[in-house]
Design an enzyme around this catalytic site. Sequence first.
Site, PDB file in Angstrom:
ATOM      1  N   GLU A  15       0.818  -1.213   0.000  1.00  0.00           N
ATOM      2  CA  GLU A  15       0.000   0.000   0.000  1.00  0.00           C
ATOM      3  C   GLU A  15       0.857   1.271   0.000  1.00  0.00           C
ATOM      4  O   GLU A  15       0.394   2.339   0.386  1.00  0.00           O
ATOM      5  CB  GLU A  15      -0.940  -0.012   1.208  1.00  0.00           C
ATOM      6  CG  GLU A  15      -1.911  -1.167   1.205  1.00  0.00           C
ATOM      7  CD  GLU A  15      -2.754  -1.219   2.463  1.00  0.00           C
ATOM      8  OE1 GLU A  15      -3.665  -0.399   2.592  1.00  0.00           O
ATOM      9  OE2 GLU A  15      -2.487  -2.083   3.318  1.00  0.00           O
ATOM     10  N   SER A 151      -6.554  -2.523   2.081  1.00  0.00           N
ATOM     11  CA  SER A 151      -6.980  -2.001   0.771  1.00  0.00           C
ATOM     12  C   SER A 151      -7.470  -3.093  -0.167  1.00  0.00           C
ATOM     13  O   SER A 151      -7.287  -3.029  -1.379  1.00  0.00           O
ATOM     14  CB  SER A 151      -5.827  -1.219   0.099  1.00  0.00           C
ATOM     15  OG  SER A 151      -5.564  -0.035   0.802  1.00  0.00           O
ATOM     16  N   TYR A 220      -9.492   4.119  -4.567  1.00  0.00           N
ATOM     17  CA  TYR A 220      -8.494   5.155  -4.797  1.00  0.00           C
ATOM     18  C   TYR A 220      -8.563   5.804  -6.172  1.00  0.00           C
ATOM     19  O   TYR A 220      -7.665   6.532  -6.553  1.00  0.00           O
ATOM     20  CB  TYR A 220      -7.097   4.569  -4.539  1.00  0.00           C
ATOM     21  CG  TYR A 220      -6.971   4.033  -3.139  1.00  0.00           C
ATOM     22  CD1 TYR A 220      -7.106   4.873  -2.034  1.00  0.00           C
ATOM     23  CD2 TYR A 220      -6.750   2.683  -2.907  1.00  0.00           C
ATOM     24  CE1 TYR A 220      -7.019   4.389  -0.745  1.00  0.00           C
ATOM     25  CE2 TYR A 220      -6.655   2.181  -1.614  1.00  0.00           C
ATOM     26  CZ  TYR A 220      -6.785   3.038  -0.550  1.00  0.00           C
ATOM     27  OH  TYR A 220      -6.695   2.552   0.731  1.00  0.00           O
ATOM     28  N   ARG A 259     -11.190   3.255  11.677  1.00  0.00           N
ATOM     29  CA  ARG A 259     -12.411   3.081  10.889  1.00  0.00           C
ATOM     30  C   ARG A 259     -12.873   1.638  11.014  1.00  0.00           C
ATOM     31  O   ARG A 259     -12.076   0.707  10.898  1.00  0.00           O
ATOM     32  CB  ARG A 259     -12.137   3.411   9.418  1.00  0.00           C
ATOM     33  CG  ARG A 259     -13.391   3.803   8.640  1.00  0.00           C
ATOM     34  CD  ARG A 259     -13.111   3.970   7.164  1.00  0.00           C
ATOM     35  NE  ARG A 259     -12.887   2.681   6.533  1.00  0.00           N
ATOM     36  CZ  ARG A 259     -11.814   2.390   5.803  1.00  0.00           C
ATOM     37  NH1 ARG A 259     -10.857   3.276   5.630  1.00  0.00           N
ATOM     38  NH2 ARG A 259     -11.687   1.188   5.259  1.00  0.00           N
ATOM     39  N   ASP A 261     -15.475  -1.148   9.474  1.00  0.00           N
ATOM     40  CA  ASP A 261     -16.266  -1.427   8.275  1.00  0.00           C
ATOM     41  C   ASP A 261     -17.332  -2.477   8.558  1.00  0.00           C
ATOM     42  O   ASP A 261     -17.068  -3.481   9.229  1.00  0.00           O
ATOM     43  CB  ASP A 261     -15.351  -1.908   7.147  1.00  0.00           C
ATOM     44  CG  ASP A 261     -14.365  -0.842   6.698  1.00  0.00           C
ATOM     45  OD1 ASP A 261     -14.643   0.349   6.936  1.00  0.00           O
ATOM     46  OD2 ASP A 261     -13.322  -1.198   6.125  1.00  0.00           O
ATOM     47  N   GLU A 274     -14.037  -5.501   9.574  1.00  0.00           N
ATOM     48  CA  GLU A 274     -12.658  -5.283   9.990  1.00  0.00           C
ATOM     49  C   GLU A 274     -12.506  -3.889  10.583  1.00  0.00           C
ATOM     50  O   GLU A 274     -13.404  -3.051  10.482  1.00  0.00           O
ATOM     51  CB  GLU A 274     -11.698  -5.434   8.811  1.00  0.00           C
ATOM     52  CG  GLU A 274     -11.940  -4.448   7.683  1.00  0.00           C
ATOM     53  CD  GLU A 274     -10.965  -4.645   6.531  1.00  0.00           C
ATOM     54  OE1 GLU A 274      -9.955  -3.925   6.490  1.00  0.00           O
ATOM     55  OE2 GLU A 274     -11.217  -5.522   5.689  1.00  0.00           O
ATOM     56  N   ASN A 276      -9.644  -0.599  10.747  1.00  0.00           N
ATOM     57  CA  ASN A 276      -8.454   0.018  10.157  1.00  0.00           C
ATOM     58  C   ASN A 276      -7.934   1.074  11.116  1.00  0.00           C
ATOM     59  O   ASN A 276      -8.616   2.074  11.365  1.00  0.00           O
ATOM     60  CB  ASN A 276      -8.808   0.666   8.815  1.00  0.00           C
ATOM     61  CG  ASN A 276      -9.334  -0.341   7.818  1.00  0.00           C
ATOM     62  OD1 ASN A 276      -8.571  -0.982   7.113  1.00  0.00           O
ATOM     63  ND2 ASN A 276     -10.655  -0.501   7.770  1.00  0.00           N
ATOM     64  N   GLY A 280      -7.177   5.679   5.424  1.00  0.00           N
ATOM     65  CA  GLY A 280      -6.662   6.547   4.372  1.00  0.00           C
ATOM     66  C   GLY A 280      -7.097   7.987   4.573  1.00  0.00           C
ATOM     67  O   GLY A 280      -8.190   8.269   5.066  1.00  0.00           O
TER      68      GLY A 280
END
Length: 319
Positions: A15, A151, A220, A259, A261, A274, A276, A280
């Site tokens: 990443e 990602s 992205y 974050r 999800d 999951e 994070n 990002g």
Amino acid sequence: MSLKIGVLMGGKSAEREVSLRTGEAVYNALRQKGYPCVKIDVDNNIVSRINEEKIDLAFLALHGKFGEDGAIQGLLEILGIPYTGSGVLASAMAMDKITTKKMLLFEGLPTPLFILVGKEEKGLDGMPSIAGRIAGEMGLPLVVKAPTQGSTIGITFVHQERELIPALELAFQHDPVALVEQFVEGVEVTASVLGNDEPIALPLIEIVSVTGVYDYEAKYTTGMSSHIIPPRIPEERQDLVKDLAVRAFKALGCRGLARVDFIVDRQGKPYILELNTIPGMTATSLSPDAARAAGIEFPELVEKIINLALNKNPASEGI
């Protein structure tokens, strides 16, 4: 301001390119806020670079292995340099989707059913036998994941049994164990959580991808996905998702910004996919959009993350 901040970015993970974009955005926000700052590309000379720059705090803009998994956090602990985001243990647990799911189950938090397949099983049973067993036990469709990648790297959505073998092989390219997860059909929702001891969930975002899959390209590439705020689910479901996100954040011991999800199924039940710990922060990223919906512009969000790293102002101040 005398506080010199080093934006740690780049790194050696898959990443890297996304991390460079996150780091650039953070660096520009820090300059806008008047902080003395420097960009540091994380490589094998990271210790000497940090010592040369004499930074007072590291803003972690790294994603993936060696940046989001507790490795750089442990190094900074040894060097005695404060840093943004979660600590060593929380980072390591959240980076490993298997460990995350085990922690969620222990805490009684909902997550899709799953089984694990070790790479060594290939030589014992053979891939066709493994694929047949998985399909028999779990049914279809399924999601096969490389558990320590971010990602959506190493992830495959499997709709037919013949797709299982290449999906497992892809996961094994990244990790020695593949995570095979029940596919839950529904609305994809994400919750950004901000804070330390008393974290709060920012406004939720529903994610809609042009291709129907929120993969690396959709995440992205501008125009490949839409962020819908608020999500198109009932308000009481939104409140439940926020509560579950904060509980998951606390269960893993996260700090700063993370974050969580989710998939909310057709019956309105949310499942945690999951966490994070370094979301990002690019132009197309979710957490900055969530903060903006709460009235926090990007430079202010960056400053709040710094304050949380220094154990200063509570996250909820000004919201």
